[in-house]
Write a protein that holds these residues in place. Structure first.
Motif, PDB file in Angstrom:
ATOM      1  N   ARG A   1      -3.677 -28.628  26.053  1.00 45.58           N
ATOM      2  CA  ARG A   1      -4.269 -28.656  27.391  1.00 45.58           C
ATOM      3  C   ARG A   1      -5.755 -28.326  27.367  1.00 45.58           C
ATOM      4  NH1 ARG A   1       0.643 -25.970  28.822  1.00 45.58           N
ATOM      5  NH2 ARG A   1      -0.400 -23.964  28.972  1.00 45.58           N
TER       6      ARG A   1
ATOM      7  N   ARG B   1      11.439 -10.139  23.932  1.00 43.55           N
ATOM      8  CA  ARG B   1      12.322 -10.916  24.800  1.00 43.55           C
ATOM      9  C   ARG B   1      13.135 -11.832  23.886  1.00 43.55           C
ATOM     10  NH1 ARG B   1       8.648 -13.805  26.882  1.00 43.55           N
ATOM     11  NH2 ARG B   1       9.371 -15.711  25.959  1.00 43.55           N
TER      12      ARG B   1
ATOM     13  N   TRP C   1      -0.229 -23.917  20.542  1.00 44.40           N
ATOM     14  CA  TRP C   1      -0.324 -25.378  20.410  1.00 44.40           C
ATOM     15  C   TRP C   1      -0.321 -26.042  21.786  1.00 44.40           C
ATOM     16  CZ3 TRP C   1      -1.098 -29.328  17.202  1.00 44.40           C
ATOM     17  CH2 TRP C   1      -0.561 -30.564  17.510  1.00 44.40           C
ATOM     18  N   GLN C   2       0.534 -25.545  22.654  1.00 43.89           N
ATOM     19  CA  GLN C   2       0.566 -26.096  24.019  1.00 43.89           C
ATOM     20  C   GLN C   2      -0.775 -25.888  24.696  1.00 43.89           C
ATOM     21  OE1 GLN C   2       3.917 -23.826  25.412  1.00 43.89           O
ATOM     22  NE2 GLN C   2       5.330 -25.516  25.172  1.00 43.89           N
TER      23      GLN C   2
ATOM     24  N   ASP D   1      15.234 -18.896  33.975  1.00 44.62           N
ATOM     25  CA  ASP D   1      14.910 -20.104  33.205  1.00 44.62           C
ATOM     26  C   ASP D   1      14.680 -21.302  34.125  1.00 44.62           C
ATOM     27  OD1 ASP D   1      15.093 -18.762  30.881  1.00 44.62           O
ATOM     28  OD2 ASP D   1      17.138 -19.373  30.420  1.00 44.62           O
TER      29      ASP D   1
ATOM     30  N   HIS E   1      -0.231 -10.717  20.651  1.00 46.15           N
ATOM     31  CA  HIS E   1       0.262 -10.303  21.975  1.00 46.15           C
ATOM     32  C   HIS E   1       1.436 -11.190  22.390  1.00 46.15           C
ATOM     33  CE1 HIS E   1      -0.326  -8.483  25.978  1.00 46.15           C
ATOM     34  NE2 HIS E   1       0.072  -9.655  26.435  1.00 46.15           N
TER      35      HIS E   1
ATOM     36  N   GLY F   1       7.361 -28.348  20.794  1.00 47.73           N
ATOM     37  CA  GLY F   1       6.531 -27.326  21.403  1.00 47.73           C
ATOM     38  C   GLY F   1       6.338 -27.546  22.894  1.00 47.73           C
ATOM     39  N   GLN F   2       6.720 -28.737  23.337  1.00 49.29           N
ATOM     40  CA  GLN F   2       6.590 -29.002  24.764  1.00 49.29           C
ATOM     41  C   GLN F   2       7.731 -28.326  25.510  1.00 49.29           C
ATOM     42  OE1 GLN F   2       3.915 -30.629  25.822  1.00 49.29           O
ATOM     43  NE2 GLN F   2       3.319 -30.662  23.678  1.00 49.29           N
ATOM     44  N   ARG F   3       7.398 -27.795  26.640  1.00 55.67           N
ATOM     45  CA  ARG F   3       8.421 -27.120  27.417  1.00 55.67           C
ATOM     46  C   ARG F   3       9.365 -28.144  28.044  1.00 55.67           C
ATOM     47  NH1 ARG F   3       7.773 -24.233  33.044  1.00 55.67           N
ATOM     48  NH2 ARG F   3       9.688 -23.092  33.073  1.00 55.67           N
ATOM     49  N   ARG F   4      10.648 -27.862  27.937  1.00 60.96           N
ATOM     50  CA  ARG F   4      11.620 -28.785  28.514  1.00 60.96           C
ATOM     51  C   ARG F   4      11.978 -28.362  29.927  1.00 60.96           C
ATOM     52  NH1 ARG F   4      15.754 -29.604  23.495  1.00 60.96           N
ATOM     53  NH2 ARG F   4      14.323 -30.759  22.194  1.00 60.96           N
TER      54      ARG F   4
ATOM     55  N   TYR G   1       2.511 -20.253  33.989  1.00 64.04           N
ATOM     56  CA  TYR G   1       3.550 -20.030  32.974  1.00 64.04           C
ATOM     57  C   TYR G   1       3.007 -19.190  31.818  1.00 64.04           C
ATOM     58  CZ  TYR G   1       7.407 -21.002  29.822  1.00 64.04           C
ATOM     59  OH  TYR G   1       8.465 -20.867  28.973  1.00 64.04           O
ATOM     60  N   ASP G   2       1.782 -19.496  31.421  1.00 63.41           N
ATOM     61  CA  ASP G   2       1.162 -18.709  30.340  1.00 63.41           C
ATOM     62  C   ASP G   2       1.080 -17.236  30.730  1.00 63.41           C
ATOM     63  OD1 ASP G   2       0.852 -20.906  28.797  1.00 63.41           O
ATOM     64  OD2 ASP G   2      -1.224 -21.278  29.374  1.00 63.41           O
TER      65      ASP G   2
ATOM     66  N   ARG H   1       5.445 -10.141  22.788  1.00 61.58           N
ATOM     67  CA  ARG H   1       6.212 -10.366  24.015  1.00 61.58           C
ATOM     68  C   ARG H   1       7.452 -11.207  23.702  1.00 61.58           C
ATOM     69  NH1 ARG H   1       4.773  -6.634  27.259  1.00 61.58           N
ATOM     70  NH2 ARG H   1       2.844  -6.844  28.423  1.00 61.58           N
TER      71      ARG H   1
ATOM     72  N   VAL I   1       4.805 -15.671  31.013  1.00 63.03           N
ATOM     73  CA  VAL I   1       5.529 -15.472  29.749  1.00 63.03           C
ATOM     74  C   VAL I   1       4.945 -14.305  28.969  1.00 63.03           C
ATOM     75  CG1 VAL I   1       5.935 -16.505  27.484  1.00 63.03           C
ATOM     76  CG2 VAL I   1       6.437 -17.788  29.546  1.00 63.03           C
ATOM     77  N   MET I   2       3.641 -14.185  29.006  1.00 63.39           N
ATOM     78  CA  MET I   2       2.998 -13.107  28.245  1.00 63.39           C
ATOM     79  C   MET I   2       3.313 -11.734  28.804  1.00 63.39           C
ATOM     80  SD  MET I   2      -0.753 -14.570  27.360  1.00 63.39           S
ATOM     81  CE  MET I   2      -1.368 -13.010  26.769  1.00 63.39           C
TER      82      MET I   2
ATOM     83  N   ILE J   1       3.613 -21.983  18.836  1.00 63.76           N
ATOM     84  CA  ILE J   1       3.939 -23.156  19.661  1.00 63.76           C
ATOM     85  C   ILE J   1       3.253 -23.035  21.019  1.00 63.76           C
ATOM     86  CG2 ILE J   1       5.833 -24.269  20.923  1.00 63.76           C
ATOM     87  CD1 ILE J   1       7.569 -23.740  18.417  1.00 63.76           C
ATOM     88  N   ARG J   2       3.198 -21.831  21.531  1.00 66.27           N
ATOM     89  CA  ARG J   2       2.500 -21.630  22.801  1.00 66.27           C
ATOM     90  C   ARG J   2       0.999 -21.904  22.638  1.00 66.27           C
ATOM     91  NH1 ARG J   2       4.377 -20.740  26.703  1.00 66.27           N
ATOM     92  NH2 ARG J   2       2.476 -19.971  27.674  1.00 66.27           N
TER      93      ARG J   2
ATOM     94  N   PRO K   1       1.415 -24.848  34.461  1.00 61.36           N
ATOM     95  CA  PRO K   1       1.155 -24.425  33.068  1.00 61.36           C
ATOM     96  C   PRO K   1       0.358 -23.127  32.981  1.00 61.36           C
ATOM     97  CG  PRO K   1       0.782 -26.767  33.304  1.00 61.36           C
ATOM     98  CD  PRO K   1       1.036 -26.239  34.681  1.00 61.36           C
ATOM     99  N   ARG K   2      -0.626 -22.979  33.856  1.00 66.55           N
ATOM    100  CA  ARG K   2      -1.471 -21.782  33.790  1.00 66.55           C
ATOM    101  C   ARG K   2      -0.661 -20.542  34.170  1.00 66.55           C
ATOM    102  NH1 ARG K   2      -4.835 -19.190  37.460  1.00 66.55           N
ATOM    103  NH2 ARG K   2      -6.504 -17.989  36.491  1.00 66.55           N
TER     104      ARG K   2
ATOM    105  N   CYS L   1      13.555 -18.110  26.987  1.00 65.12           N
ATOM    106  CA  CYS L   1      14.103 -19.363  27.492  1.00 65.12           C
ATOM    107  C   CYS L   1      13.794 -20.541  26.580  1.00 65.12           C
ATOM    108  CB  CYS L   1      13.563 -19.626  28.898  1.00 65.12           C
ATOM    109  SG  CYS L   1      11.778 -19.629  28.985  1.00 65.12           S
TER     110      CYS L   1
END
Lengths: 199, 251
Positions: free
Chosen positions: A75, A98, A70-71, B212, A90, B47-50, B221-222, A94, B225-226, A67-68, B218-219, A102
């Motif tokens: 973009r 976790r 896909w996001q 949360d 990777h 898949g979109q972040r809420r 966030y990537d 992660r 999260v990783m 899903i990530r 967006p950049r 969220c």
């Protein structure tokens, strides 16, 4: 959209693929991504299971990683990822580390259009004792050693593993050596069990 | 699978065991995995972040903290460059090339001194002043130097060389300590809206605690999260990077 009755047939894939709308990506890019997803997801699940994830956790984490991806595709960033197979592992790793991430918490599957899932085997039910023992030994490897070995088993070179792990090439090779040495010790010390018996 | 019963394993036996287990795991993974589920989720737009929360914009303290981190990395860069220049000064044997190296060295020492003062980083400012002066002196005297007596002049300035080296090494040590102190410090951005902030790289976010409710571009966030680990329900911390990851920043 009407969902297919079963997930695995080609027409279902075509229907789903055609329904995916990507504002920032071409149809070709979308198709390439879907092919990648269909081909790679089981391998990502296996990658996490090697490291000790249950099949449901591994599936969740793999799904979250895709899903990530896909996001990123949305973009226009996905095709800038140099090593998609490494990237997806990777991110899945992660995500698995976790467990209450969220985004997983608020994920809901639209059940109205989705058929009943197939009857799936419960975790580990059809794995032989030898496989379970090997998996358990793999999962007991500390930190990056297990990940380095799991990456190697997926065909990644030391340089690629090093990049994913954020270490130098030499450190990645060392991790792999240590992992194999430790694994040999662990597996050799296992008690004999009836071969091929399923739990 | 006979290797399973052995007391010691060689490489071949280990590979055979891993291969067998791997094949079985893959079959299992294929049985439990349905990529179509994922595609359905993508189709449903999940898949979109809420974003249902209402975070507060970044505080002045947060903005300043990130800025200090940026400056600390730049400072270390400058110290490293100075160290290299000092080493270069006394390796130069060509008069034509010595002057620009000296000039760079002098101006770099000046920049270092200013920045250290601005950053309140404890360092030996007296030596730095003296060394800068010595470099300026050499620059001023360069017209009188020639290839023949250059070596003797540099030898006579042996004390200067030693001081320069000490200053450069001290500056580097101070810069590293300053940077380490800032990056090892936990920064809490819980519930803040950082969506309009740009981050040059993940190194800048090292040891940042977020929740949360924290908003990212967006950049960012990537990247976050990783590299994050969960430390409590809904609370995460960005893992540390290796120091050389910060070297991607250009001064």
């Amino acid at each position: 959209m009407t969902g297919p009755q079963h997930g695995g047939d080609a027409s279902g894939l075509e229907q789903l693929r055609a329904a995916l709308i990507l504002p920032q990506a071409s149809i070709h890019e979308r198709d390439v991504f879907v092919e990648f997803l269909v081909a790679e997801q089981p391998f990502v699940v296996r990658f996490l299971m090697r490291l000790g994830a249950t099949s449901s956790d591994a599936e969740d984490a793999a799904q979250e990683a895709f899903i990530r991806a896909w996001q990123m595709l949305n973009r226009g960033l996905w095709f800038k990822v140099r090593e998609p197979r490494g990237w997806i592992r990777h991110v899945a790793l992660r995500s698995w580390q976790r467990p209450n991430g969220c985004r997983r918490r608020d994920r809901e599957i639209p059940t109205a259009e989705v058929p009943e899932p197939h009857a799936r085997p419960s975790d580990g039910s059809e794995l032989t004792l030898a496989t379970l023992a090997t998996r358990s030994a793999l999962a007991s490897l500390p930190g990056n050693e297990g990940i380095a070995l799991a990456l190697k088993m997926d065909g990644f070179t030391s340089a690629e593993s090093a990049q994913i792990l954020g270490v130098t090439d030499q450190q990645a090779r060392d991790l792999l050596k240590k992992a194999r040495r430790r694994l040999r010790r662990t597996l050799a010390s296992e008690q004999p069990s009836p071969e091929g018996r399923t739990l | 699978m006979t290797a399973f019963f052995r007391r010691s394993l060689d490489d071949d036996a280990l590979d055979a065991m891993l291969e067998a287990a791997d094949a079985e795991l893959l079959a299992h993974a294929r049985a439990v995995t349905d990529p179509f589920d994922t595609i359905r989720i993508l189709h449903a737009g999940l898949g979109q972040r809420r974003r249902t929360d209402s975070p507060s914009p970044p505080s002045v303290v947060t903005r300043e903290a990130f800025e200090r981190r940026r400056r600390a990395v730049k400072l270390r860069y400058l110290a490293k460059a100075s160290e290299g220049l000092v080493a270069g000064v006394f390796n130069e044997v060509s008069l034509d090339r010595l002057a620009p190296v000296l000039a760079s060295c002098g101006s770099n020492l000046g920049r270092l001194r200013t920045r250290y003062v601005n950053e309140h980083v404890p360092t030996d400012k007296r030596w730095m002043n003296e060394c800068q002066w010595a470099v300026q002196f050499i620059i001023l005297q360069r017209q009188r130097l020639n290839e023949t007596n250059l070596a003797s002049v540099l030898t006579s300035l042996g004390a200067c060389e030693e001081r320069l080296r000490r200053v450069a090494q001290g500056a580097m040590a101070a810069a590293i300590a300053h940077e380490r102190g800032l990056f090892e410090m936990t920064m809490d951005v819980s519930g803040e809206d950082l969506s309009h902030m740009t981050f040059e790289g993940p190194w800048l976010l090292e040891n940042v605690v977020w929740t949360d409710a924290t908003r990212w571009s967006p950049r960012a966030y990537d990247m976050v999260v990783m590299r994050s680990r969960r430390i409590a329900a809904g609370v995460y911390q960005v893992l540390g990077e290796s120091p050389h990851d910060r070297d991607h920043l250009c001064v």
